[in-house]
Design a protein around this motif. Structure first.
Motif, PDB file in Angstrom:
ATOM      1  N   LYS A  28      51.186  22.331 -32.402  1.00 25.67           N
ATOM      2  CA  LYS A  28      50.919  23.775 -32.156  1.00 25.67           C
ATOM      3  C   LYS A  28      49.827  23.816 -31.106  1.00 25.67           C
ATOM      4  N   PRO A  29      50.415  23.839 -29.852  1.00 28.18           N
ATOM      5  CA  PRO A  29      49.332  23.760 -28.851  1.00 28.18           C
ATOM      6  C   PRO A  29      48.337  24.833 -28.670  1.00 28.18           C
ATOM      7  N   THR A  30      47.286  24.735 -29.461  1.00 26.00           N
ATOM      8  CA  THR A  30      46.201  25.500 -29.430  1.00 26.00           C
ATOM      9  C   THR A  30      45.124  24.890 -28.438  1.00 26.00           C
ATOM     10  N   HIS A  31      43.805  25.772 -28.058  1.00 23.06           N
ATOM     11  CA  HIS A  31      42.997  25.007 -27.072  1.00 23.06           C
ATOM     12  C   HIS A  31      42.562  23.983 -27.677  1.00 23.06           C
ATOM     13  N   LEU A  32      42.268  23.844 -28.949  1.00 21.54           N
ATOM     14  CA  LEU A  32      41.532  22.628 -29.655  1.00 21.54           C
ATOM     15  C   LEU A  32      42.659  21.484 -29.620  1.00 21.54           C
ATOM     16  N   GLY A  33      43.908  21.784 -29.521  1.00 20.61           N
ATOM     17  CA  GLY A  33      44.875  20.857 -29.570  1.00 20.61           C
ATOM     18  C   GLY A  33      45.038  20.092 -28.029  1.00 20.61           C
ATOM     19  N   MET A  34      44.886  21.053 -27.056  1.00 21.55           N
ATOM     20  CA  MET A  34      44.818  20.690 -25.745  1.00 21.55           C
ATOM     21  C   MET A  34      43.738  19.715 -25.321  1.00 21.55           C
ATOM     22  N   ILE A  35      42.536  20.261 -26.048  1.00 19.04           N
ATOM     23  CA  ILE A  35      41.240  19.250 -25.894  1.00 19.04           C
ATOM     24  C   ILE A  35      41.433  17.957 -26.574  1.00 19.04           C
ATOM     25  N   GLN A  36      41.942  17.932 -27.678  1.00 18.76           N
ATOM     26  CA  GLN A  36      42.106  16.770 -28.294  1.00 18.76           C
ATOM     27  C   GLN A  36      42.953  15.901 -27.464  1.00 18.76           C
ATOM     28  N   ALA A  37      44.159  16.367 -27.099  1.00 14.51           N
ATOM     29  CA  ALA A  37      45.103  15.448 -26.311  1.00 14.51           C
ATOM     30  C   ALA A  37      44.393  14.860 -25.211  1.00 14.51           C
TER      31      ALA A  37
ATOM     32  N   VAL B 154      36.804  10.583 -17.542  1.00 21.28           N
ATOM     33  CA  VAL B 154      35.987  11.631 -18.075  1.00 21.28           C
ATOM     34  C   VAL B 154      36.383  13.098 -18.186  1.00 21.28           C
ATOM     35  N   VAL B 155      36.152  13.665 -19.224  1.00 25.07           N
ATOM     36  CA  VAL B 155      36.485  14.937 -19.531  1.00 25.07           C
ATOM     37  C   VAL B 155      35.226  15.772 -19.645  1.00 25.07           C
ATOM     38  N   SER B 156      35.046  16.674 -18.970  1.00 22.32           N
ATOM     39  CA  SER B 156      34.032  17.678 -19.106  1.00 22.32           C
ATOM     40  C   SER B 156      34.483  18.813 -20.047  1.00 22.32           C
ATOM     41  N   LEU B 157      33.631  19.315 -20.650  1.00 23.46           N
ATOM     42  CA  LEU B 157      33.982  20.399 -21.966  1.00 23.46           C
ATOM     43  C   LEU B 157      33.252  21.733 -21.828  1.00 23.46           C
ATOM     44  N   PHE B 158      33.659  22.658 -21.653  1.00 25.55           N
ATOM     45  CA  PHE B 158      33.217  24.074 -21.382  1.00 25.55           C
ATOM     46  C   PHE B 158      33.638  25.086 -22.400  1.00 25.55           C
ATOM     47  N   ASP B 159      33.061  26.192 -22.442  1.00 21.29           N
ATOM     48  CA  ASP B 159      33.249  27.121 -23.545  1.00 21.29           C
ATOM     49  C   ASP B 159      34.124  28.274 -22.729  1.00 21.29           C
ATOM     50  N   ASN B 160      35.406  27.625 -22.464  1.00 23.07           N
ATOM     51  CA  ASN B 160      36.537  28.435 -22.062  1.00 23.07           C
ATOM     52  C   ASN B 160      37.865  28.578 -22.532  1.00 23.07           C
ATOM     53  N   GLY B 161      37.673  28.518 -23.889  1.00 20.58           N
ATOM     54  CA  GLY B 161      39.064  28.426 -24.564  1.00 20.58           C
ATOM     55  C   GLY B 161      39.881  29.476 -24.560  1.00 20.58           C
ATOM     56  N   PHE B 162      40.794  29.379 -25.403  1.00 17.74           N
ATOM     57  CA  PHE B 162      41.660  30.740 -25.268  1.00 17.74           C
ATOM     58  C   PHE B 162      42.306  30.975 -26.812  1.00 17.74           C
ATOM     59  N   GLU B 163      42.621  32.042 -27.071  1.00 16.73           N
ATOM     60  CA  GLU B 163      43.284  32.325 -28.332  1.00 16.73           C
ATOM     61  C   GLU B 163      44.866  32.380 -28.411  1.00 16.73           C
ATOM     62  N   GLY B 164      45.503  31.949 -29.519  1.00 12.89           N
ATOM     63  CA  GLY B 164      46.893  31.633 -29.708  1.00 12.89           C
ATOM     64  C   GLY B 164      47.153  30.406 -29.392  1.00 12.89           C
ATOM     65  N   GLU B 165      48.326  30.162 -28.962  1.00 15.20           N
ATOM     66  CA  GLU B 165      48.974  29.076 -28.597  1.00 15.20           C
ATOM     67  C   GLU B 165      49.849  29.091 -27.441  1.00 15.20           C
ATOM     68  N   LEU B 166      49.901  27.892 -26.788  1.00 10.55           N
ATOM     69  CA  LEU B 166      50.903  27.692 -25.673  1.00 10.55           C
ATOM     70  C   LEU B 166      52.161  27.467 -26.294  1.00 10.55           C
ATOM     71  N   ASP B 167      53.355  27.439 -25.387  1.00 13.26           N
ATOM     72  CA  ASP B 167      54.665  27.431 -25.769  1.00 13.26           C
ATOM     73  C   ASP B 167      54.766  26.505 -26.947  1.00 13.26           C
ATOM     74  N   ASN B 168      55.704  26.508 -27.991  1.00 10.49           N
ATOM     75  CA  ASN B 168      55.705  25.463 -28.713  1.00 10.49           C
ATOM     76  C   ASN B 168      56.637  24.347 -28.653  1.00 10.49           C
ATOM     77  N   GLN B 169      57.205  24.380 -27.515  1.00 10.65           N
ATOM     78  CA  GLN B 169      58.345  23.484 -27.042  1.00 10.65           C
ATOM     79  C   GLN B 169      57.499  22.556 -26.336  1.00 10.65           C
ATOM     80  N   LEU B 170      56.158  22.726 -26.084  1.00  8.97           N
ATOM     81  CA  LEU B 170      55.567  21.729 -25.175  1.00  8.97           C
ATOM     82  C   LEU B 170      55.631  20.143 -25.458  1.00  8.97           C
ATOM     83  N   VAL B 171      55.756  19.806 -26.763  1.00  9.30           N
ATOM     84  CA  VAL B 171      55.935  18.488 -27.210  1.00  9.30           C
ATOM     85  C   VAL B 171      57.340  18.036 -26.421  1.00  9.30           C
ATOM     86  N   GLU B 172      58.459  18.822 -26.800  1.00  3.46           N
ATOM     87  CA  GLU B 172      59.640  18.463 -26.268  1.00  3.46           C
ATOM     88  C   GLU B 172      59.656  18.240 -24.686  1.00  3.46           C
TER      89      GLU B 172
END
Length: 270
Positions: A206-215, A171-189
């Motif tokens: 491109k590890p944005t907040h939305l990308g992390m939530i989608q993952a 189960v994933v709980s969602l909150f309004d605690n996003g961040f601007e920008g991206e995490l390190d672009n080597q995250l996939v590697e």
């Protein structure tokens, strides 16, 4: 949820963090589910902003000492524990000098910590390895906060052949605690080093907040709104997918609502 085991993995929790929707729910939900007969465990990072003396954290020697490999580097895992004042709840803290000693939680003067991606990897692996070491097999793994968002991925990819977690529902709980920008672009590697490079790769180039939530949602059996308002892009993404969603409910309703949600929907999801 009588007799069922629920693992709560959160980034923030009162009284160790200032009160906000996530930190409050991270305390309130385990309390009500414990009162419903569930066996609960709570894990969070031991950020340097947490006062160890005031909250009486102490190291659990028998659980510490493992090394987590992050991007081909060995990082020592330290486990600390504290009892929530006035409650029959213990909280396990994932600690490491490199990642969590500093006072900064997510950013420094508004700039994201450059190693937030590695902190998220270390946290996810540390939680799941510690649960295994405790020999405490969860029925439900409930994740809160974007820094916890790699837990479902590691659970379903890194441990895909491990019978210990095979039947766990996410189960994933969602909150309004996003961040601007991206995490390190080597995250996939860095994830690929752990052979974690399946379905989530498309979201983390491109590890944005939305990308992390989608993952995190890729391997979720259900989603819960932890507060009434969540980021619009996350809301739109959920609406585009066929994901079991629990709408926001007030604290006073949570005992009945979440008990029904876990027992009738999450545990019976395919």
């Amino acid at each position: 949820m009588e007799g069922k085991r629920i693992l709560y993995v959160t980034t923030e929790m009162t009284p160790y963090f200032p009160e906000n929707p996530m930190s409050s729910q991270a305390l309130d939900l385990p309390k009500v589910m414990q009162s419903n007969g569930a066996d609960v465990r709570i894990f969070m990072p031991r950020f340097g902003a947490i006062n160890e003396r005031r909250h009486q954290l102490h190291e659990v020697i028998r659980l510490s000492g493992m090394n987590m490999i992050v991007n081909d580097l060995d990082q020592p895992l330290i486990i600390k524990v504290a009892s929530v004042p006035g409650e029959r709840l213990q909280v396990y803290f994932i600690d490491n000098e490199e990642y969590f000693k500093r006072k900064d939680v997510y950013d420094t003067d508004g700039v994201l910590c450059s190693d937030n991606d590695e902190r998220a990897i270390f946290f996810a692996k540390g939680v799941l390895e510690t649960v295994k070491k405790l020999n405490w097999k969860p029925d439900v793994v409930h994740v809160m906060g974007w820094m916890s968002s790699l837990v479902p991925t590691y659970l379903k990819e890194y441990y895909s052949d491990d019978p210990f977690f095979q039947d766990a529902k996410v189960v994933v709980s969602l909150f309004d605690n996003g961040f601007e920008g991206e995490l390190d672009n080597q995250l996939v590697e860095k994830l690929a080093f752990d052979q974690v490079d399946g379905k989530i790769k498309q979201y983390l180039e491109k590890p944005t907040h939305l990308g992390m939530i989608q993952a995190s949602l890729e391997y979720a059996d259900a989603v819960a709104k932890g507060e009434e308002v969540i980021p619009q892009d996350v809301k739109e993404y959920i609406e585009s997918k066929n994901i079991l969603l629990l709408d926001f409910c007030e604290k006073e309703q949570s005992k009945e609502v979440y008990n029904t949600f876990y027992t009738e929907e999450v545990m019976n999801s395919n």
